[in-house]
Design a protein around this motif. Structure first.
Motif, short mmCIF file in Angstrom:
data_model
loop_
_atom_site.label_atom_id
_atom_site.label_comp_id
_atom_site.label_asym_id
_atom_site.label_seq_id
_atom_site.Cartn_x
_atom_site.Cartn_y
_atom_site.Cartn_z
N GLN A 128 -29.94 -10.06 7.65
CA GLN A 128 -30.34 -9.48 8.94
C GLN A 128 -31.31 -10.41 9.68
OE1 GLN A 128 -31.98 -5.54 8.56
NE2 GLN A 128 -29.97 -4.58 8.31
N ALA A 129 -32.23 -11.01 8.93
CA ALA A 129 -33.24 -11.87 9.55
C ALA A 129 -32.59 -13.12 10.15
CB ALA A 129 -34.31 -12.25 8.52
N ILE A 130 -31.64 -13.70 9.44
CA ILE A 130 -30.94 -14.88 9.96
C ILE A 130 -30.12 -14.50 11.19
CG2 ILE A 130 -29.02 -16.47 9.45
CD1 ILE A 130 -30.16 -16.72 6.60
N THR A 131 -29.42 -13.38 11.11
CA THR A 131 -28.63 -12.91 12.25
C THR A 131 -29.51 -12.69 13.48
OG1 THR A 131 -27.04 -11.88 10.74
CG2 THR A 131 -27.05 -11.07 13.02
N ALA A 132 -30.70 -12.13 13.25
CA ALA A 132 -31.62 -11.89 14.37
C ALA A 132 -32.01 -13.20 15.05
CB ALA A 132 -32.87 -11.15 13.88
N VAL A 133 -32.21 -14.26 14.29
CA VAL A 133 -32.56 -15.56 14.89
C VAL A 133 -31.37 -16.13 15.66
CG1 VAL A 133 -33.38 -17.92 14.46
CG2 VAL A 133 -34.35 -16.00 13.16
N MET A 134 -30.16 -15.92 15.14
CA MET A 134 -28.97 -16.36 15.89
C MET A 134 -28.93 -15.69 17.27
SD MET A 134 -25.78 -16.39 13.23
CE MET A 134 -25.77 -17.39 11.73
N HIS A 135 -29.28 -14.43 17.31
CA HIS A 135 -29.25 -13.70 18.60
C HIS A 135 -30.39 -14.13 19.51
CE1 HIS A 135 -26.81 -10.37 16.43
NE2 HIS A 135 -26.05 -11.36 16.82
N GLU A 136 -31.55 -14.39 18.91
CA GLU A 136 -32.68 -14.87 19.71
C GLU A 136 -32.35 -16.23 20.34
OE1 GLU A 136 -36.33 -14.82 17.50
OE2 GLU A 136 -37.53 -15.52 19.22
N TYR A 137 -31.66 -17.07 19.58
CA TYR A 137 -31.20 -18.38 20.06
C TYR A 137 -30.37 -18.20 21.35
CZ TYR A 137 -28.15 -22.58 19.86
OH TYR A 137 -27.43 -23.71 20.14
N CYS A 138 -29.48 -17.23 21.35
CA CYS A 138 -28.63 -16.99 22.53
C CYS A 138 -29.47 -16.48 23.71
CB CYS A 138 -27.54 -15.97 22.21
SG CYS A 138 -26.33 -16.55 21.01
N ARG A 139 -30.34 -15.55 23.45
CA ARG A 139 -31.19 -15.03 24.52
C ARG A 139 -32.03 -16.13 25.12
NH1 ARG A 139 -35.15 -12.24 23.36
NH2 ARG A 139 -34.75 -11.79 21.18
N CYS A 140 -32.60 -16.99 24.27
CA CYS A 140 -33.40 -18.11 24.79
C CYS A 140 -32.55 -19.02 25.66
CB CYS A 140 -34.00 -18.91 23.63
SG CYS A 140 -35.36 -18.08 22.79
N ALA A 141 -31.34 -19.34 25.20
CA ALA A 141 -30.45 -20.20 26.01
C ALA A 141 -30.18 -19.55 27.35
CB ALA A 141 -29.14 -20.45 25.26
N ASP A 142 -29.87 -18.25 27.33
CA ASP A 142 -29.44 -17.57 28.55
C ASP A 142 -30.62 -17.29 29.49
OD1 ASP A 142 -26.88 -17.66 27.60
OD2 ASP A 142 -27.04 -15.72 26.60
N VAL A 193 -22.07 -14.24 20.47
CA VAL A 193 -21.85 -14.74 19.12
C VAL A 193 -21.22 -13.65 18.26
CG1 VAL A 193 -24.14 -14.16 18.20
CG2 VAL A 193 -22.94 -16.13 17.31
N SER A 194 -20.33 -14.07 17.37
CA SER A 194 -19.64 -13.11 16.48
C SER A 194 -19.18 -13.84 15.23
CB SER A 194 -18.45 -12.48 17.21
OG SER A 194 -17.47 -13.46 17.49
N ASN A 195 -18.39 -13.17 14.40
CA ASN A 195 -17.80 -13.80 13.19
C ASN A 195 -18.88 -14.49 12.36
OD1 ASN A 195 -15.80 -13.46 15.31
ND2 ASN A 195 -14.36 -14.58 14.02
N ILE A 196 -20.00 -13.83 12.16
CA ILE A 196 -21.12 -14.43 11.43
C ILE A 196 -20.87 -14.36 9.93
CG2 ILE A 196 -23.58 -14.20 10.91
CD1 ILE A 196 -23.94 -13.09 13.80
N GLU A 197 -20.89 -15.51 9.29
CA GLU A 197 -20.72 -15.61 7.83
C GLU A 197 -21.91 -16.40 7.28
OE1 GLU A 197 -16.40 -16.17 6.56
OE2 GLU A 197 -16.41 -17.20 8.48
N VAL A 233 -18.72 -18.53 18.91
CA VAL A 233 -19.40 -18.24 20.18
C VAL A 233 -18.43 -18.36 21.35
CG1 VAL A 233 -20.21 -20.63 20.54
CG2 VAL A 233 -21.48 -18.72 21.58
N ILE A 234 -18.51 -17.42 22.28
CA ILE A 234 -17.92 -17.55 23.61
C ILE A 234 -19.10 -17.77 24.55
CG2 ILE A 234 -16.65 -16.41 25.47
CD1 ILE A 234 -15.14 -14.80 23.37
#
Lengths: 150, 150, 150
Positions: free
Chosen positions: B11-25, B72-76, B91-92
């Motif tokens: 969950q913690a890694i996934t949260a950083v992936m999402h924060e990365y997108c928000r920062c970019a956007d 972002v999706s398909n997180i492994e 990512v799209i």
């Protein structure tokens, strides 16, 4: 099922959904077919049964494309019992033809699945794909939608 | 790692992936670069090392756009040990130029990551982006795809 | 909240987010409105309050379309206390008009939510949708984005 076990089974099913996409996008047809149970069924417009038939269909269907990208989301999983589940997920699937005079195809669809837990892990007992629609090719809406009220 | 701990790390890694997108956007370049380890590496086409170089690149790369949206999706995620993991995600990424005579750019890509757990949390040790392709600009397919069989 | 309980609440909220999309795409307006608290608020451009007003708006807004597909990702949930949470998520929403001379509309947006746990489950206390932008219709960027530095 204990809550923690259910979470782990949920993660395991989700992981196979993602592997399915990677296999499609890498054109690994036999690996993708191996995510189905030996007697598993697939329906991407034509009903298919068994890994050999599924791999043959995928090889034919995906060979038209130079690249594809399957983005899955909206994953909902319901457990029937300890070794069976149903699931629904959404997919945006982008396809580029080898023939670059043809338009890219982007579909907006939904997978409906039945899952079974085998010794080798969770496998598709049945997966079907229906479309809300798409761009670049005619995709009739094959998903249920209540008629608008006047 | 205990199953529950692994779920929380996931969950913690996934949260950083999402924060990365928000920062970019939101065009928050320094905040986005701070999600990398101090000696972290990024590769969006050009290899970069360290937060300063990464922030400078992001500022340049994202300043062309009036708006972006990274889905972002398909997180492994696979854990190497208690403080290291590898991950793949799809990512799209939609981009609108300031110059409205230019077409929107939509890319269909995949992130491959190495993660490290620091005192401040999970950070990218390395993130690279490759493309299945895209719309609005030429994106060569830089992801592996088995050639179709004849 | 115990870690395991928090994970289960997180799953429950995520499940309602997905049900919301299915309801939209199946044009089930009342079922979609019932995912809001009785005094819940929605803002898809116009502020609304209460299930009746929300269902009426959805019926009007979605009746223009022969098909829609709402793909949600980048889900971030923060718990305020045991019965309240805030959440952010991204959506790609594709729409096809009944009038086939009109272009498809694809929007790239973000939901910002407040959640409340009622006896019937987690419900939206408030949901608002803002746009990064879109294709097929003018979507002004209504999401925050730091101006590029010169």
């Amino acid at each position: 099922m204990e809550p923690l076990d259910e979470i782990l089974h949920r993660q395991a099913i989700t992981a196979v959904m993602h592997e399915y996409c990677r296999c499609a996008d890498q054109n690994h047809n036999e690996e993708q077919a191996a995510l189905f149970a030996p007697d598993g069924e697939a329906d991407w417009g034509v009903p298919l049964k068994g890994r050999e038939a599924i791999a043959a269909f995928l090889s034919e269907a995906l060979s038209k494309y130079a690249a594809t990208s399957h983005h899955v989301s909206n994953i909902e999983i319901d457990f029937v019992d300890d070794t069976h589940a149903t699931a629904t997920s959404y997919v945006i699937a982008w396809h580029r033809h080898h023939d670059t005079t043809l338009d890219d195809v982007t579909l907006f669809g939904r997978y409906d699945d039945e899952w079974v837990l085998l010794d080798e892990g969770w496998r598709f007992a049945r997966r079907s794909l229906r479309f809300a629609g798409g761009i670049g090719r005619a995709f009739p809406n094959t998903l249920p939608r209540r008629a608008s009220r006047g």
